[in-house]
Design a protein around this motif. Structure first.
Motif, short mmCIF file in Angstrom:
data_model
loop_
_atom_site.label_atom_id
_atom_site.label_comp_id
_atom_site.label_asym_id
_atom_site.label_seq_id
_atom_site.Cartn_x
_atom_site.Cartn_y
_atom_site.Cartn_z
N TYR A 122 0.84 -1.21 0.00
CA TYR A 122 0.00 0.00 0.00
C TYR A 122 0.87 1.26 0.00
N GLU A 133 2.71 1.84 -3.22
CA GLU A 133 1.78 2.33 -4.24
C GLU A 133 1.42 3.79 -4.04
N HIS A 134 1.58 4.30 -2.82
CA HIS A 134 1.23 5.69 -2.53
C HIS A 134 2.46 6.59 -2.40
N ARG A 139 7.87 11.51 1.51
CA ARG A 139 7.06 10.45 2.10
C ARG A 139 7.98 9.30 2.51
N LEU A 157 -5.05 8.88 4.44
CA LEU A 157 -4.10 7.88 3.94
C LEU A 157 -4.05 6.65 4.85
#
Length: 589
Positions: A152, A155-156, A209, A248
């Motif tokens: 996840y 992918e973000h 991130r 998120l």
């Protein structure tokens, strides 16, 4: 050495020759035919040996539980009436054609199918305990959970970045584990309680991130959901506010449950302020599966003669609440006494109660030793506010608000489970708008409710004001079924605000520079607004597997005294090692 896992054989392999490896789960001799249940991490396969192959059969006769075997054989359908619907492999068996004992085994200290093995024994022989199917399933699910979380986040747009294990001791709420430095005599590294400062530095470095599945260390008192070393999923983002981070993180948990448990969590998760959670449930991590709530009757009790109630009701820091237990009138006096002892663990000095024998009979229909202290008007109002019905029981908490919240909040959860009131399923919740500071009576100073890098709800240092207890923070916790599984906040990204918060916490400029100088310096060189969250991976897996303790989802945990029975750690070291580190043990007299 093998062609298939034991738990992977099925009817599609009938008449094929395969090779299996594993442990003997059970051996049965049925008068000339030997059955061996062979086990590996994928499951169990039944292997049959008959006397037609004398040498192989003789070897099978020597086999005992937990021997490690390699078996070559042919898959065949089980005879009609001998199928085992409880096993995925229960429609087939393997006719053994060759057998090699790869390793013999002594009789294990406990049988793998025993349910009442003491935890000390399980941890002492953890390598055997981990062979048990339920432990294998838990760790397999844990591996799948971490895989889905990584997927996840990848992918973000998150980057998996490691941070140091040997770092500087900084105050984060618990004692540090210290590591003496050989090359810098008299100085110490600390094992990180969390990567908090490093992940903020990564945001200042433009990484945007970041995430990490990371080991953390805290020297604190242990319980079922705490360990001295634990794993957390750590996340940090630049240019996102609290709503962006929560969206998120919520999406990640929702997708995780859908993929691993095939469970659809609510969309969106409900949100509740800290103040509301404490007012209704006495806890900042309420279990919403339990349909019991506080009813605050503080102002109602201010004029009653019963000083146990009127005292806290007239104390600015006091509180009086009532907790209605439907059908609680069935409780015996002994059960009530047991609950009284239970709340005493949380500082409560007693547990007042009223049984509702007949709601329509007024005072005559009530039973309690405290009724004589209450006027009729108070009793009528109390019954009305609490929604009491015939057969119910009212429990009261009256003390400092902190004690009432802790004691009655814990009682609420205990009653919910004892009385079978807890709903099935999953009840996630965001708790928001936490206080920025709380006053530590023992230390006689303000402390951060979360940590000193959490941003306040005000924009300028001068707005911190002279009433720190009324300030809110930009923090948020994710709660699932009464357990906090994740917590985070928007961080302070301006040097002046960080210094002002340190000052309010009693950390002077010199001490701040000594302990956090690298962070304060970094804030001066273009720090972006940033926010993050960390999830307790062990707690999350514990909930998802239905385990009672995080020790049951960790491969090699410590006991409640922070010891390892398997390796006998912690242990003494040699005088030579101590000399190399310039240390000397001070013997206790």
């Amino acid at each position: 050495m093998r062609s298939h896992y034991c738990g992977a054989i099925d009817e599609a392999l009938i008449d094929q020759e395969i090779t299996l490896c594993g442990w003997v789960n059970r051996r049965r001799d049925h008068g000339g035919v030997i059955f061996i249940d062979l086990r590996d991490r994928a499951g169990v396969a039944q292997v049959v040996f008959d006397p037609d192959l004398p040498e192989v059969f003789m070897t099978a006769e020597r086999v005992r539980n937990e021997y490690v075997l390699q078996v070559r054989g042919r898959v065949r359908r089980r005879p009609a009436g001998t199928e085992n619907a409880d096993l995925p492999t229960g429609q087939v068996e393997v006719l053994g054609l060759s057998l090699e004992i790869l390793n013999a085994a002594e009789t294990p200290p406990f049988q793998l199918d025993e349910d009442d093995v003491g935890e000390e024994t399980r941890l002492r022989y953890r390598y055997i305990d981990l062979r048990r199917p339920q432990m294998q399933r838990r760790l397999q699910l844990r591996a799948r959970i971490t895989r889905e979380l990584r997927h996840y986040l990848d992918e973000h747009g998150f980057l998996d970045i490691e941070t140091p294990m040997l770092t500087k001791a900084t105050p984060e709420g618990a004692r540090d584990y210290l590591v003496p430095s050989r090359t810098h005599p008299g100085s110490f590294f600390a094992l990180p309680q969390s990567p908090q400062l490093f992940k903020q530095l990564l945001m200042m470095s433009g990484m945007d991130r970041y995430y990490q599945i990371v080991r953390c260390f805290r020297d604190e008192d242990l319980r079922a959901d705490r360990q001295p070393e634990f794993t957390q999923l750590d996340m940090e983002t630049s240019f996102l506010d609290e709503n962006g981070v929560m969206e998120l993180a919520e999406g990640m948990i929702r997708e995780l449950f859908a993929r691993t448990l095939e469970v659809a969590l609510p969309n969106p998760f409900p949100r509740m302020t800290y103040a509301e959670a404490m007012y209704r449930f006495g806890s900042d991590k309420p279990d919403l599966r339990i349909p019991l709530e506080f009813v605050d009757v503080t102002e109602l009790m201010r004029e009653v003669e019963f000083k146990v109630f009127s005292g806290p009701a007239n104390d600015p820091e006091g509180r009086v609440v009532v907790l209605r237990l439907p059908a609680g009138g069935e409780l015996s006096r002994k059960e009530i006494d047991d609950y009284t002892a239970f709340v005493a663990r949380y500082g409560a000095r007693g547990l007042a109660w009223i049984k509702i024998n007949d709601i329509h009979a007024g005072r005559e229909g009530l039973q309690s030793p405290i009724l004589k202290f209450m006027p009729d008007t108070v009793v009528v109002e109390l019954l009305d506010r609490s929604g009491a019905q015939t057969g119910d029981l009212l429990f009261f908490g009256a003390d400092k608000a902190r004690i009432v919240n802790d004691a009655l909040g814990a009682l609420r959860v205990r009653l919910g489970h004892d009385r079978g009131l807890a709903e099935r399923g999953w009840r996630p919740l965001w708790v928001v708008d936490f206080p920025m500071f709380e006053y530590d009576e023992k230390e006689q100073r303000w402390v951060s409710l979360h940590h000193p890098f959490t941003a306040p709800s005000v924009d300028r240092p001068e707005q911190l004001g002279d009433q720190p207890g009324e300030l809110l923070s930009r923090a948020y916790d994710m709660v699932l079924n009464g357990t906090e599984i994740g917590g985070g906040s928007v961080r302070i990204h301006q040097s002046a605000m960080q210094s002002a918060v340190f000052e309010l916490l009693g950390i002077g400029a010199g001490e701040a520079q000594e302990k956090f100088g690298f962070l304060l310096d970094a804030l001066k060189y273009g720090c972006p607004p940033h926010a993050g969250i960390a999830f307790g991976l062990d707690r999350l897996v514990m909930l998802m597997t239905g385990s009672a303790s995080i020790r049951d989802v960790m491969a090699f945990p410590k006991t409640q005294t922070a010891a390892c029975p398997l390796t006998d750690a912690p242990a003494a070291v040699s005088e030579r090692q101590l000399r190399e580190l310039n240390l000397r043990i001070r013997r206790q007299e």
